[in-house]
Design a protein around this motif. Sequence first.
Motif, short mmCIF file in Angstrom:
data_model
loop_
_atom_site.label_atom_id
_atom_site.label_comp_id
_atom_site.label_asym_id
_atom_site.label_seq_id
_atom_site.Cartn_x
_atom_site.Cartn_y
_atom_site.Cartn_z
N ALA A 1 -0.73 -4.87 1.94
CA ALA A 1 -1.55 -6.06 2.12
C ALA A 1 -1.57 -6.92 0.87
CB ALA A 1 -2.97 -5.66 2.51
N TYR A 2 -1.42 -6.29 -0.30
CA TYR A 2 -1.40 -7.06 -1.54
C TYR A 2 -0.10 -7.83 -1.70
CZ TYR A 2 -5.62 -4.59 -2.88
OH TYR A 2 -6.89 -4.10 -2.91
N VAL A 3 1.01 -7.23 -1.31
CA VAL A 3 2.27 -7.96 -1.30
C VAL A 3 2.20 -9.10 -0.29
CG1 VAL A 3 4.72 -7.82 -0.72
CG2 VAL A 3 3.68 -6.03 -2.11
N ARG A 4 1.60 -8.83 0.86
CA ARG A 4 1.46 -9.89 1.86
C ARG A 4 0.66 -11.06 1.29
NH1 ARG A 4 -1.47 -9.87 7.88
NH2 ARG A 4 -0.35 -11.72 8.64
N GLN B 1 -17.16 -19.15 -5.38
CA GLN B 1 -17.19 -18.68 -4.00
C GLN B 1 -15.81 -18.19 -3.57
OE1 GLN B 1 -17.67 -21.50 -0.57
NE2 GLN B 1 -19.56 -20.33 -0.27
N SER B 2 -14.78 -18.94 -3.93
CA SER B 2 -13.41 -18.55 -3.59
C SER B 2 -13.03 -17.23 -4.24
CB SER B 2 -12.44 -19.65 -4.02
OG SER B 2 -11.11 -19.30 -3.72
N LEU B 3 -13.36 -17.07 -5.52
CA LEU B 3 -13.02 -15.83 -6.22
C LEU B 3 -13.83 -14.65 -5.68
CD1 LEU B 3 -12.65 -17.08 -9.91
CD2 LEU B 3 -10.85 -16.65 -8.22
N ALA B 4 -15.08 -14.89 -5.32
CA ALA B 4 -15.88 -13.82 -4.75
C ALA B 4 -15.32 -13.38 -3.40
CB ALA B 4 -17.34 -14.26 -4.60
N ARG B 5 -14.85 -14.34 -2.60
CA ARG B 5 -14.25 -13.98 -1.32
C ARG B 5 -12.94 -13.24 -1.53
NH1 ARG B 5 -15.82 -19.68 1.76
NH2 ARG B 5 -17.93 -19.01 2.39
N GLN B 6 -12.18 -13.62 -2.56
CA GLN B 6 -10.99 -12.85 -2.87
C GLN B 6 -11.34 -11.40 -3.20
OE1 GLN B 6 -6.96 -13.11 -5.57
NE2 GLN B 6 -8.81 -13.90 -6.48
N ALA B 7 -12.39 -11.22 -4.00
CA ALA B 7 -12.83 -9.87 -4.34
C ALA B 7 -13.28 -9.10 -3.11
CB ALA B 7 -13.96 -9.93 -5.38
N LEU B 8 -13.92 -9.79 -2.17
CA LEU B 8 -14.37 -9.14 -0.94
C LEU B 8 -13.17 -8.67 -0.11
CD1 LEU B 8 -16.82 -8.44 0.87
CD2 LEU B 8 -16.59 -10.72 1.89
N GLY B 9 -12.19 -9.56 0.07
CA GLY B 9 -11.00 -9.16 0.81
C GLY B 9 -10.24 -8.04 0.13
N ASP B 10 -10.07 -8.16 -1.19
CA ASP B 10 -9.38 -7.10 -1.93
C ASP B 10 -10.15 -5.79 -1.85
OD1 ASP B 10 -7.48 -8.95 -2.64
OD2 ASP B 10 -7.99 -9.01 -4.77
N GLY B 11 -11.47 -5.87 -1.85
CA GLY B 11 -12.29 -4.66 -1.76
C GLY B 11 -12.11 -3.94 -0.43
N VAL B 12 -11.95 -4.71 0.66
CA VAL B 12 -11.68 -4.10 1.96
C VAL B 12 -10.34 -3.36 1.91
CG1 VAL B 12 -11.13 -4.58 4.38
CG2 VAL B 12 -13.05 -5.73 3.28
N ILE B 13 -9.33 -3.99 1.32
CA ILE B 13 -8.02 -3.35 1.22
C ILE B 13 -8.11 -2.09 0.36
CG2 ILE B 13 -5.63 -3.63 0.48
CD1 ILE B 13 -6.06 -6.71 0.90
N ASP B 14 -8.79 -2.18 -0.78
CA ASP B 14 -8.94 -1.02 -1.66
C ASP B 14 -9.55 0.16 -0.91
OD1 ASP B 14 -7.91 -2.32 -3.87
OD2 ASP B 14 -9.87 -2.76 -4.75
N ALA B 15 -10.67 -0.10 -0.23
CA ALA B 15 -11.38 0.98 0.46
C ALA B 15 -10.54 1.54 1.60
CB ALA B 15 -12.73 0.48 0.97
N ILE C 1 -7.27 -16.24 2.16
CA ILE C 1 -6.01 -15.52 2.27
C ILE C 1 -6.24 -14.02 2.07
CG2 ILE C 1 -3.77 -15.16 1.15
CD1 ILE C 1 -3.73 -18.22 0.62
N ALA C 2 -7.04 -13.67 1.07
CA ALA C 2 -7.32 -12.25 0.82
C ALA C 2 -8.04 -11.62 2.00
CB ALA C 2 -8.17 -12.10 -0.45
N ILE C 3 -9.02 -12.32 2.56
CA ILE C 3 -9.75 -11.78 3.72
C ILE C 3 -8.82 -11.67 4.92
CG2 ILE C 3 -11.54 -12.36 5.41
CD1 ILE C 3 -13.20 -13.42 3.01
N GLY C 4 -7.99 -12.67 5.14
CA GLY C 4 -7.05 -12.61 6.26
C GLY C 4 -6.08 -11.45 6.13
N CYS C 5 -5.58 -11.21 4.92
CA CYS C 5 -4.66 -10.08 4.72
C CYS C 5 -5.38 -8.75 4.89
CB CYS C 5 -4.01 -10.18 3.35
SG CYS C 5 -2.81 -11.53 3.21
N ALA C 6 -6.65 -8.70 4.51
CA ALA C 6 -7.43 -7.47 4.71
C ALA C 6 -7.62 -7.17 6.19
CB ALA C 6 -8.78 -7.60 4.02
N LEU C 7 -7.96 -8.19 6.96
CA LEU C 7 -8.14 -7.98 8.40
C LEU C 7 -6.81 -7.57 9.05
CD1 LEU C 7 -10.46 -11.01 9.23
CD2 LEU C 7 -11.13 -8.61 8.95
N GLY C 8 -5.73 -8.17 8.60
CA GLY C 8 -4.42 -7.79 9.11
C GLY C 8 -4.07 -6.35 8.79
N TYR C 9 -4.49 -5.89 7.61
CA TYR C 9 -4.24 -4.50 7.24
C TYR C 9 -5.05 -3.55 8.11
CZ TYR C 9 -3.50 -0.29 4.52
OH TYR C 9 -3.16 0.98 4.14
#
Length: 204
Positions: free
Chosen positions: A11-14, A93-107, A159-167
């Motif tokens: 998901a991070y490469v995506r 807000q954008s950076l916090a949402r990136q952290a949220l999406g990345d956090g979903v992928i991490d977990a 983008i981060a949230i979308g990639c997390a949901l896709g993962y």
Amino acid sequence: MMPLFFASTSAYVRKVMVCATVLGLADEIERLDSAAHPVVRDERIAAFNPLAKVPALRTESGICLYDSRVICEYLNARAQGDLFPQQGEARWQSLARQALGDGVIDAALLARYEFSTRPPEKQWPDWADAQLKKVAAALADIERQVSDFSHRPNDIGLIAIGCALGYLDFRFAELDWRASHPLTAAWFAVFDAHPAMVATRPHV
């Protein structure tokens, strides 16, 4: 050309490739084979990233960049894009949402590794459950925010949230996250149909 250690399932490469596609840089990236693994180290990746994790990119001037957050910001600067708001509340807000999406992928990755990497006698189901509770909490927060989201991948947080949901769709279909998050499901149906998302969908 910019060589990038690549994995179609990451998901991070995506995330990097979605940014590259949106910014018109995808054709400037050379995709290198990799076999990133939490236990078996891929020394090819380590030539770019001592952590031996993907994504890892080398710029044309020879600087090695990692992880996805750094690479995405580099690509945005290179293309003079606007995926990262420059100032004010929009940036945070954008950076916090990136952290949220990345956090979903991490977990989700940690939960997957518990059963796909550890031998059965060393697996700890409570650990995996705890990671998936983080995913559930993040999904609830996304559902709360989603009415403000753009339907296009024009912001690093989305983008981060979308990639997390896709993962989650790719590795955790059994979670059926759409059933309890209808607003997010409706948003993602449109967002995931964007050409940059379609072109980067994970596959084995």
